[in-house]
Design a protein around this motif. Sequence first.
Motif, PDB file in Angstrom:
ATOM      1  N   ARG A  45      36.405   7.572 -60.978  1.00  6.48           N
ATOM      2  CA  ARG A  45      35.026   7.367 -60.177  1.00  6.48           C
ATOM      3  C   ARG A  45      34.454   8.796 -59.589  1.00  6.48           C
ATOM      4  O   ARG A  45      35.358   9.535 -58.865  1.00  6.48           O
ATOM      5  N   GLU A  46      33.392   9.111 -59.655  1.00 10.56           N
ATOM      6  CA  GLU A  46      32.631  10.009 -59.127  1.00 10.56           C
ATOM      7  C   GLU A  46      31.760   9.782 -57.816  1.00 10.56           C
ATOM      8  O   GLU A  46      31.112   8.860 -57.797  1.00 10.56           O
ATOM      9  N   ILE A  47      32.324  10.298 -56.663  1.00  6.95           N
ATOM     10  CA  ILE A  47      31.842   9.951 -55.291  1.00  6.95           C
ATOM     11  C   ILE A  47      30.441  10.444 -55.414  1.00  6.95           C
ATOM     12  O   ILE A  47      29.819  11.606 -55.738  1.00  6.95           O
ATOM     13  N   GLN A  48      29.629   9.573 -54.644  1.00  6.32           N
ATOM     14  CA  GLN A  48      28.208   9.816 -54.534  1.00  6.32           C
ATOM     15  C   GLN A  48      28.077   9.933 -52.937  1.00  6.32           C
ATOM     16  O   GLN A  48      28.868   9.572 -52.180  1.00  6.32           O
ATOM     17  N   ASP A  49      27.003  10.898 -52.762  1.00  8.18           N
ATOM     18  CA  ASP A  49      26.614  11.391 -51.268  1.00  8.18           C
ATOM     19  C   ASP A  49      27.667  12.015 -50.540  1.00  8.18           C
ATOM     20  O   ASP A  49      28.146  11.615 -49.181  1.00  8.18           O
ATOM     21  N   ILE A  50      28.495  12.836 -51.176  1.00 11.45           N
ATOM     22  CA  ILE A  50      29.447  13.641 -50.518  1.00 11.45           C
ATOM     23  C   ILE A  50      29.354  14.204 -49.498  1.00 11.45           C
ATOM     24  O   ILE A  50      29.976  14.089 -48.285  1.00 11.45           O
ATOM     25  N   GLU A  51      28.142  15.211 -49.142  1.00  8.97           N
ATOM     26  CA  GLU A  51      27.708  15.761 -47.822  1.00  8.97           C
ATOM     27  C   GLU A  51      27.654  14.618 -46.749  1.00  8.97           C
ATOM     28  O   GLU A  51      28.011  14.859 -45.633  1.00  8.97           O
ATOM     29  N   TYR A  52      26.976  13.557 -47.257  1.00  6.21           N
ATOM     30  CA  TYR A  52      26.812  12.637 -46.115  1.00  6.21           C
ATOM     31  C   TYR A  52      27.993  12.007 -45.726  1.00  6.21           C
ATOM     32  O   TYR A  52      28.221  11.983 -44.359  1.00  6.21           O
ATOM     33  N   ILE A  53      28.958  11.729 -46.417  1.00  4.29           N
ATOM     34  CA  ILE A  53      30.237  11.175 -46.290  1.00  4.29           C
ATOM     35  C   ILE A  53      30.977  12.211 -45.328  1.00  4.29           C
ATOM     36  O   ILE A  53      31.536  11.989 -44.217  1.00  4.29           O
ATOM     37  N   LYS A  54      31.130  13.493 -45.479  1.00  2.00           N
ATOM     38  CA  LYS A  54      31.672  14.408 -44.882  1.00  2.00           C
ATOM     39  C   LYS A  54      31.123  14.622 -43.410  1.00  2.00           C
ATOM     40  O   LYS A  54      31.798  14.708 -42.344  1.00  2.00           O
ATOM     41  N   GLU A  55      29.822  14.683 -43.332  1.00  3.53           N
ATOM     42  CA  GLU A  55      29.058  14.877 -42.274  1.00  3.53           C
ATOM     43  C   GLU A  55      29.268  13.869 -41.295  1.00  3.53           C
ATOM     44  O   GLU A  55      29.309  13.984 -40.187  1.00  3.53           O
ATOM     45  N   ALA A  56      28.927  12.547 -41.684  1.00  2.00           N
ATOM     46  CA  ALA A  56      28.944  11.337 -40.998  1.00  2.00           C
ATOM     47  C   ALA A  56      30.502  11.105 -40.406  1.00  2.00           C
ATOM     48  O   ALA A  56      30.875  10.893 -39.183  1.00  2.00           O
ATOM     49  N   SER A  57      31.661  11.248 -41.258  1.00  2.00           N
ATOM     50  CA  SER A  57      32.918  10.907 -40.854  1.00  2.00           C
ATOM     51  C   SER A  57      33.231  12.057 -39.601  1.00  2.00           C
ATOM     52  O   SER A  57      34.065  11.673 -38.883  1.00  2.00           O
ATOM     53  N   LEU A  58      33.116  13.200 -40.018  1.00  2.00           N
ATOM     54  CA  LEU A  58      33.448  14.419 -38.897  1.00  2.00           C
ATOM     55  C   LEU A  58      32.875  14.156 -37.735  1.00  2.00           C
ATOM     56  O   LEU A  58      33.464  14.385 -36.610  1.00  2.00           O
ATOM     57  N   ASP A  59      31.406  14.068 -37.680  1.00  2.00           N
ATOM     58  CA  ASP A  59      30.863  13.464 -36.648  1.00  2.00           C
ATOM     59  C   ASP A  59      31.347  12.544 -35.577  1.00  2.00           C
ATOM     60  O   ASP A  59      31.590  12.605 -34.628  1.00  2.00           O
ATOM     61  N   PHE A  60      31.534  11.443 -36.302  1.00  2.00           N
ATOM     62  CA  PHE A  60      32.431  10.098 -35.815  1.00  2.00           C
ATOM     63  C   PHE A  60      33.374  10.628 -35.370  1.00  2.00           C
ATOM     64  O   PHE A  60      33.898  10.331 -33.950  1.00  2.00           O
TER      65      PHE A  60
ATOM     66  N   LEU B  13      13.000  17.789 -55.803  1.00  2.00           N
ATOM     67  CA  LEU B  13      14.190  17.036 -56.296  1.00  2.00           C
ATOM     68  C   LEU B  13      14.960  16.274 -55.114  1.00  2.00           C
ATOM     69  O   LEU B  13      15.262  15.342 -55.205  1.00  2.00           O
ATOM     70  N   SER B  14      14.824  16.994 -53.848  1.00  2.00           N
ATOM     71  CA  SER B  14      15.331  16.221 -52.640  1.00  2.00           C
ATOM     72  C   SER B  14      14.661  14.963 -52.555  1.00  2.00           C
ATOM     73  O   SER B  14      15.260  14.333 -51.877  1.00  2.00           O
ATOM     74  N   ARG B  15      13.431  15.074 -52.664  1.00  2.00           N
ATOM     75  CA  ARG B  15      12.661  13.928 -52.330  1.00  2.00           C
ATOM     76  C   ARG B  15      13.175  12.705 -53.253  1.00  2.00           C
ATOM     77  O   ARG B  15      13.092  11.486 -52.927  1.00  2.00           O
ATOM     78  N   LEU B  16      13.200  13.071 -54.672  1.00  2.00           N
ATOM     79  CA  LEU B  16      13.600  11.977 -55.811  1.00  2.00           C
ATOM     80  C   LEU B  16      15.073  11.659 -55.289  1.00  2.00           C
ATOM     81  O   LEU B  16      15.266  10.211 -55.417  1.00  2.00           O
ATOM     82  N   VAL B  17      15.930  12.402 -54.828  1.00  2.00           N
ATOM     83  CA  VAL B  17      17.351  11.732 -54.624  1.00  2.00           C
ATOM     84  C   VAL B  17      17.373  10.915 -53.304  1.00  2.00           C
ATOM     85  O   VAL B  17      18.083   9.863 -53.222  1.00  2.00           O
ATOM     86  N   LYS B  18      16.345  11.408 -52.290  1.00  2.00           N
ATOM     87  CA  LYS B  18      16.177  10.469 -51.189  1.00  2.00           C
ATOM     88  C   LYS B  18      15.783   8.867 -51.639  1.00  2.00           C
ATOM     89  O   LYS B  18      16.006   7.905 -50.896  1.00  2.00           O
ATOM     90  N   ARG B  19      15.075   8.967 -52.757  1.00  2.00           N
ATOM     91  CA  ARG B  19      14.700   7.659 -53.200  1.00  2.00           C
ATOM     92  C   ARG B  19      15.500   7.175 -54.272  1.00  2.00           C
ATOM     93  O   ARG B  19      15.268   5.914 -54.758  1.00  2.00           O
ATOM     94  N   GLY B  20      16.764   7.700 -54.432  1.00  2.00           N
ATOM     95  CA  GLY B  20      17.810   7.139 -55.195  1.00  2.00           C
ATOM     96  C   GLY B  20      17.818   7.497 -56.718  1.00  2.00           C
ATOM     97  O   GLY B  20      18.162   6.958 -57.534  1.00  2.00           O
ATOM     98  N   ILE B  21      16.664   8.506 -56.959  1.00  2.00           N
ATOM     99  CA  ILE B  21      16.674   8.861 -58.337  1.00  2.00           C
ATOM    100  C   ILE B  21      17.365  10.243 -58.396  1.00  2.00           C
ATOM    101  O   ILE B  21      16.978  11.289 -58.089  1.00  2.00           O
ATOM    102  N   LYS B  22      18.409  10.232 -59.004  1.00  2.00           N
ATOM    103  CA  LYS B  22      19.349  11.332 -59.084  1.00  2.00           C
ATOM    104  C   LYS B  22      19.373  12.112 -60.560  1.00  2.00           C
ATOM    105  O   LYS B  22      19.610  11.346 -61.517  1.00  2.00           O
TER     106      LYS B  22
END
Length: 456
Positions: A99-114, A289-298
């Motif tokens: 399995r390749e992890i999606q949203d790596i940066e989000y998971i790192k940032e949210a978990s550390l913040d919590f 590209l960032s806007r596309l990713v935010k819309r779920g288009i990778k």
Amino acid sequence: MSPDNVNFGRYGKSFQEGLVQLIFEDRPFADQITEVLDVGFLELEYLRVFITKILDYRDRYNKHPSVDAVTTILRTELEGEDGVIQKQVRDYFVRIHTREIQDIEYIKEASLDFCRKQNLKEAMLKSVGLLQSCSFDEISSTINEALKLGSDNNFGYEYITDFEKRYEIKHRNPVTTGWKDIDGIVGGGLGKSELGVVIAPTGAGKSMVLVHLGSNAVIEGKVVVHYTLELQDTVIANRYDSCITGYPLSDLRTFKDEIYEQIKDIDGKLIIKEYPTKSATTNTIRSHLSRLVKRGIKPGLIIVDYADLLRPVIVRKEKRDELGSIYEELRAISTEFQCPIWTASQTNRAGLSAEVITMEQISEAFNKCFVADFIFSVSRTIEDKQNNKGKIFIAKNRNGPDGMVFNIFMDTSNVSIKILPRSPVTNGIIPGTPVALTATMQKGLLKNKYEKFRRN
């Protein structure tokens, strides 16, 4: 178990599985988050068991466990757990291998913040109790210590500590070029975080080649984002129609219904974004590209047609410095979005008449070549164009051999580009497919050119 407001329950199962996988696979992140992580923050029992085994190993041996070590631990040290939990832990370990992890940066940032907020909350509650009995310095030290925990402590790749990491199999996830011969020497195609450059003189068919590369990626099921800085988006789309279906560009309107029937069920996705020449920068592309990713288009493949027509982010005195920085920024985008980028570059005047174009004919900035992972040139003389022929020269290849020449069939009427079968070496002349340019062959080629020059 912790109540909902002090565990990861609100983030969901996928988030928690991704977090535990990151702690196992990313040693620097594990060093950072374990300073503030309470295993009780994990809502799911099998994840708590798995992460406890990882943390116990780190405490006992003062290093991060390898895949082999964890495999042995899960095989021998789960006897005390419920049978269902044992199966869930082992099944999870099998799943994360593929399995390749999606949203790596989000998971790192949210978990550390919590986790950091929970630790800070504990420190503040402790400080309230210290107000009557301790000095201000001790209270300040308690708060400051809590603020330090979980901060970025990744100082780089550690040669001994990260020994296992450099022997892990790296997954490039290559995207095919559509040519088996070239895929064979480049490791299956251009991989994620890699930059490929097509070099050709004006009128040789750079844009056609880029459409060919994009078409094969779309057919393979990839999301292709094609930036055009010279031609209209509909013109590029028509070329994709022709390349994918084989219908000539001149007859597309006649066979419109047949074309739609062929392309409607293609697994991939194609997005063509047009910008006026010299109006877009690499920051423009990054923002899109960032806007596309935010819309779920990778994106699975990015094509820039072509980089020389981008406007530099920073105006420099020399044009070659501006072009060099553009290619460096494209390389950075490929790394940031974890997908390959194809672009093209125009040759100088010498490339117009060259039978085989090398990097010596690259226009303006030779340092374009430094950052690219794969470079091939397309050369087509007037006679070649009349006979739908040409040559591809592998100028640079970080994943295999280079200095090879391929004869090609290239019909621009329907964007058909094929590698021709191999032909034997005769009379010292370099054949079209694929032969390394050895010193003997180069001498033979120069000799034949000289004889031809004398006869003329």
